[in-house]
Write a protein that holds these residues in place. Structure first.
Motif, mmCIF file in Angstrom:
data_model
loop_
_atom_site.group_PDB
_atom_site.id
_atom_site.type_symbol
_atom_site.label_atom_id
_atom_site.label_comp_id
_atom_site.label_asym_id
_atom_site.label_seq_id
_atom_site.Cartn_x
_atom_site.Cartn_y
_atom_site.Cartn_z
ATOM 1 N N GLY A 32 8.069 38.380 64.828
ATOM 2 C CA GLY A 32 8.936 39.453 64.366
ATOM 3 C C GLY A 32 9.472 40.308 65.485
ATOM 4 O O GLY A 32 9.616 41.531 65.320
ATOM 5 N N VAL A 33 9.791 39.663 66.637
ATOM 6 C CA VAL A 33 10.352 40.407 67.767
ATOM 7 C C VAL A 33 11.625 39.709 68.237
ATOM 8 O O VAL A 33 11.778 38.496 68.099
ATOM 9 N N ALA A 34 12.532 40.495 68.799
ATOM 10 C CA ALA A 34 13.768 39.941 69.346
ATOM 11 C C ALA A 34 13.599 39.542 70.797
ATOM 12 O O ALA A 34 14.363 38.718 71.320
ATOM 13 N N ASP A 35 12.597 40.107 71.455
ATOM 14 C CA ASP A 35 12.362 39.849 72.869
ATOM 15 C C ASP A 35 10.867 39.727 73.103
ATOM 16 O O ASP A 35 10.080 40.476 72.513
ATOM 17 N N LEU A 36 10.471 38.816 73.984
ATOM 18 C CA LEU A 36 9.043 38.592 74.219
ATOM 19 C C LEU A 36 8.351 39.823 74.785
ATOM 20 O O LEU A 36 7.143 40.007 74.576
ATOM 21 N N THR A 37 9.091 40.645 75.486
ATOM 22 C CA THR A 37 8.462 41.844 76.052
ATOM 23 C C THR A 37 8.082 42.850 74.975
ATOM 24 O O THR A 37 7.339 43.797 75.243
ATOM 25 N N ALA A 38 8.591 42.616 73.740
ATOM 26 C CA ALA A 38 8.277 43.535 72.641
ATOM 27 C C ALA A 38 7.053 43.097 71.835
ATOM 28 O O ALA A 38 6.736 43.726 70.825
ATOM 29 N N ILE A 39 6.373 42.038 72.268
ATOM 30 C CA ILE A 39 5.179 41.591 71.535
ATOM 31 C C ILE A 39 4.136 42.708 71.560
ATOM 32 O O ILE A 39 3.736 43.179 72.635
ATOM 33 N N PRO A 40 3.657 43.155 70.402
ATOM 34 C CA PRO A 40 2.656 44.235 70.388
ATOM 35 C C PRO A 40 1.366 43.789 71.080
ATOM 36 O O PRO A 40 0.859 42.691 70.803
ATOM 37 N N PRO A 41 0.821 44.596 71.966
ATOM 38 C CA PRO A 41 -0.421 44.211 72.661
ATOM 39 C C PRO A 41 -1.573 43.956 71.702
ATOM 40 O O PRO A 41 -2.441 43.118 71.988
ATOM 41 N N ASP A 42 -1.593 44.642 70.545
ATOM 42 C CA ASP A 42 -2.766 44.547 69.675
ATOM 43 C C ASP A 42 -2.766 43.309 68.781
ATOM 44 O O ASP A 42 -3.601 43.186 67.898
ATOM 45 N N ILE A 43 -1.828 42.362 69.019
ATOM 46 C CA ILE A 43 -1.931 41.097 68.289
ATOM 47 C C ILE A 43 -2.324 39.948 69.225
ATOM 48 O O ILE A 43 -2.253 38.779 68.843
ATOM 49 N N SER A 44 -2.759 40.290 70.437
ATOM 50 C CA SER A 44 -3.332 39.302 71.358
ATOM 51 C C SER A 44 -4.817 39.598 71.507
ATOM 52 O O SER A 44 -5.199 40.703 71.917
ATOM 53 N N PRO A 45 -5.700 38.640 71.184
ATOM 54 C CA PRO A 45 -7.134 38.923 71.214
ATOM 55 C C PRO A 45 -7.663 39.316 72.583
ATOM 56 O O PRO A 45 -8.677 40.009 72.669
ATOM 57 N N ILE A 46 -6.990 38.915 73.653
ATOM 58 C CA ILE A 46 -7.480 39.283 74.980
ATOM 59 C C ILE A 46 -7.487 40.800 75.164
ATOM 60 O O ILE A 46 -8.291 41.345 75.931
#
Length: 639
Positions: free
Chosen positions: A548-562
């Motif tokens: 649900g993002v237009a750009d990869l830099t907008a990926i929310p940090p809290d949806i990556s388990p790392i």
């Protein structure tokens, strides 16, 4: 507790697979294991003499089909390669005589730009001609599929689709084998266009276009006998894909032909075939319709096929029975299977009124050792009703609350678990025989289950999609199946990601996790050159739509388990393949380092050399599951 099923029994290669009857029904070709490879063999059903036609050390027979009574066309590849079954250089398309003579290498697979292979694949017979077949491939253009007439005697190809639109992906031929409907791709997008022409010399006109992330989806399936009316799969104004008649000249949808209230038919909302039309191999007539429901279903519209189905079902009760006639209609190859039995094959001779067993895929695996694969529905917190399966130990007492594993399938936009097959079925059988309940739910974005479930997955990755997994666990608690204090979450690929995220988000529900082939950092996964898809803009676009993002830099940090490692306090088991390029082992190693730094190092980390995206070697799978059994026993299995 009953004796647990040895992992070797479920990861052992089948003794027989993919049998096919010749035109007369006298001969049957079948794939058999030898030298740790899949070989091609033929059996004369009159004399019972068997002949092995291949003896390879480097390649496997992947598929085959008869052309007449004397020739077999087959493909070679790697059934147990580090990244899963796929064609490799030196494989390709072959033909061989029934007696082992006349072998010819029709086409070699080789890779070019973007790692794409030039391939030629068998598509269908040419009626009345045992020397010619129709093949499809990208020999002329890596980015498009063409159709060819292929001469089995010489290996020469003749292009059928010289005049075609660009970026063709799928063809529909009419009853005279003229290519008159084609689906094309809009480059670097998730959109497709369906085009039609009145005859082989007319210009192409557009019928429909669709975006696989939002629909409605329009998939042409076949021409009817009049050579004018199409049957198509369509989900406009309804939840499931259904089969309709369609007039391509008037561009008008007609009569509803076949539908299922919960499952897609003909194709799913992503445009991928599922169930649908059954055609008579000799006449080409449409004789029935199938649905990949919680248990596969078929409805015959041809009286002869319906009568044969009744005969077979009366002789083989309690199993799912399918059949394919020899082209002369005198003999039938019957396949029977269930959730507690891998396939067996029978020969049905209606004239002699005889049903004879031919092959058993797994004679070492007895049905009484396996458990029922039970369908269920659970409701998500936002109102979706999603189907799945669950498995219970044979000796479970009524009302007993069990240690439970919620197994999440990979993809995520994939229907991975069906009745009697799939990774979830294997895990369900292995763990149920060891005293665990196993819940194998689907979730939003799983295709084949209707439009609401599929389309609602886009934009929900790492958020509502994860809620579905906990909702499935809550269902098991409410049903009195799961002990709420002993629930583990497991999975591989997306399932491995989901296991880690579920541990971080729902610590009160999930007490441990088994995470395989994990994605731990979404930004790295979608930008690293170590993956096998980041150079494909459409693949990355599909992931952006899921997130649900237009750009990869907008990926929310809290949806990556790392980024949530410090919230994971439960026991974790992690595994990966050293050669994996779908979710490279850098994802696993970084997650292990983050868990170590957070003070909760994984109880076990398994990274196997020579394995890729999914373990394919029997010994490695057996060793992996022996460690998983111990991990689960320590985490939730013991009292």
């Amino acid at each position: 507790m009953a004796d647990p099923i040895p992992a070797e029994d479920l990861f052992r290669p089948p003794a027989f697979s993919s049998p096919r009857l010749s035109d007369s029904g006298r001969y049957v070709a079948v794939i058999v294991p030898l030298h740790d490879r899949q070989q091609l063999a033929v059996i004369d059903l009159e004399t019972r003499k068997a002949s092995r036609l291949t003896d390879m050390d480097d390649f496997d027979v992947m598929s085959m089909t008869w052309v007449g009574d004397d020739r077999i066309v087959f493909t070679l590849g790697q059934a147990r390669s580090p990244i899963g079954p796929h064609p490799l250089p030196g494989g390709g398309l072959f033909v061989i005589g029934r007696d082992g003579t006349g072998s010819r290498h029709l086409h070699s697979t080789h890779f070019e730009k973007r790692g794409q292979p030039r391939v030629l694949e068998y598509l269908r017979r040419v009626p009345g001609n045992d020397d010619l077949v129709i093949a499809e491939g990208n020999l002329r253009d890596l980015e498009a599929v063409d159709l060819y007439r292929l001469d089995l005697r010489t290996g020469e190809t003749s292009l059928i689709t010289a005049e075609r639109p660009p970026l063709t992906v799928r063809w529909v031929l009419d009853r005279e084998l003229a290519p008159r409907v084609v689906t094309t791709w809009i480059e670097d997008t998730l959109e497709y266009v369906v085009q039609y022409r009145r005859d082989a010399k007319s210009p192409w006109t557009e019928l429909a276009r669709y975006d696989i992330t939002k629909g409605p989806t329009f998939v042409p399936l076949a021409f009817e006998a009049d050579n004018r009316t199409l049957q198509v799969a369509w989900n406009g104004g309804r939840d499931t894909m259904a089969i309709y008649r369609y007039d391509p000249e008037a561009k008008k949808l007609g009569e509803l032909v076949a539908q299922h209230p919960r499952y897609d038919m003909g194709a799913d909302a992503s445009g991928t075939p599922t169930g649908g039309i059954v055609r008579d191999a000799k006449s080409g007539e449409i004789v029935g319709y199938t649905a990949e429901a919680d248990r596969p279903q078929v409805v015959w519209v041809d009286d002869t096929y319906a009568k044969v189905q009744r005969t077979v079902d009366a002789s083989l009760p309690g199993t799912l029975n399918t059949f394919v006639p020899s082209p002369d209609g005198k003999r039938y190859l019957v396949t029977t299977r269930s959730d507690r039995r891998l396939p067996r094959w029978y020969l049905l001779d209606l004239e002699k009124k005889r049903l004879e067993e031919l092959f058993d895929a797994s004679p070492w695996l007895k049905p009484e050792r396996l458990v029922e694969q039970r369908p269920f529905l659970f409701k998500t917190r936002d109102g979706l009703e999603i189907p799945g399966y669950y498995f219970l130990p044979k000796d479970r007492k009524p009302g007993a609350k069990l240690p439970t594993v919620v197994h999440i399938h990979g993809g995520p936009a994939l229907r991975a678990d069906t009745w009697g097959s799939g990774f979830g079925w294997i895990e369900g059988q292995l763990l149920a025989s060891r005293g665990y309940a196993v819940v194998v739910p689907n979730f939003r974005i799983t295709p084949g289950l209707g439009s609401r479930i599929y389309y609602s997955g886009f934009g929900s990755f790492g958020r509502r999609m994860l809620d579905d997994h906990e909702d499935a666990a809550r269902w098991a608690i409410q049903e009195g199946i799961a002990d709420p204090g002993r629930i583990c979450v497991s999975g591989a690929s997306y399932g491995g990601y989901a296991a880690l995220m579920s541990l971080a988000r729902f610590p009160a529900t999930f007490k441990c996790g088994v995470a395989g082939l994990v994605v731990s950092d979404l930004f790295l996964q979608l930008t690293s050159r170590n993956t096998d898809f980041v150079q494909l803009p459409a693949a990355v676009e599909h992931w952006k739509k899921q997130i649900g993002v237009a750009d990869l830099t907008a990926i929310p940090p809290d949806i990556s388990p790392i980024n949530l490692a410090d919230r994971i306090k439960q026991p974790v088991f992690i595994y990966a393949g050293e050669s994996d390029r779908r979710t490279p082992p850098e994802q696993t190693r970084r997650m292990v380092a983050a868990l170590n730094e957070s003070g909760n190092p994984p109880r076990s980390v398994v990274i196997k050399p020579g394995e890729g995206h999914g373990f394919v070697k029997q010994a490695n799978n057996v060793a992996l599951y022996e460690q998983i059994f111990k991990f689960l026993d320590d985490a939730i299995g013991r009292r």
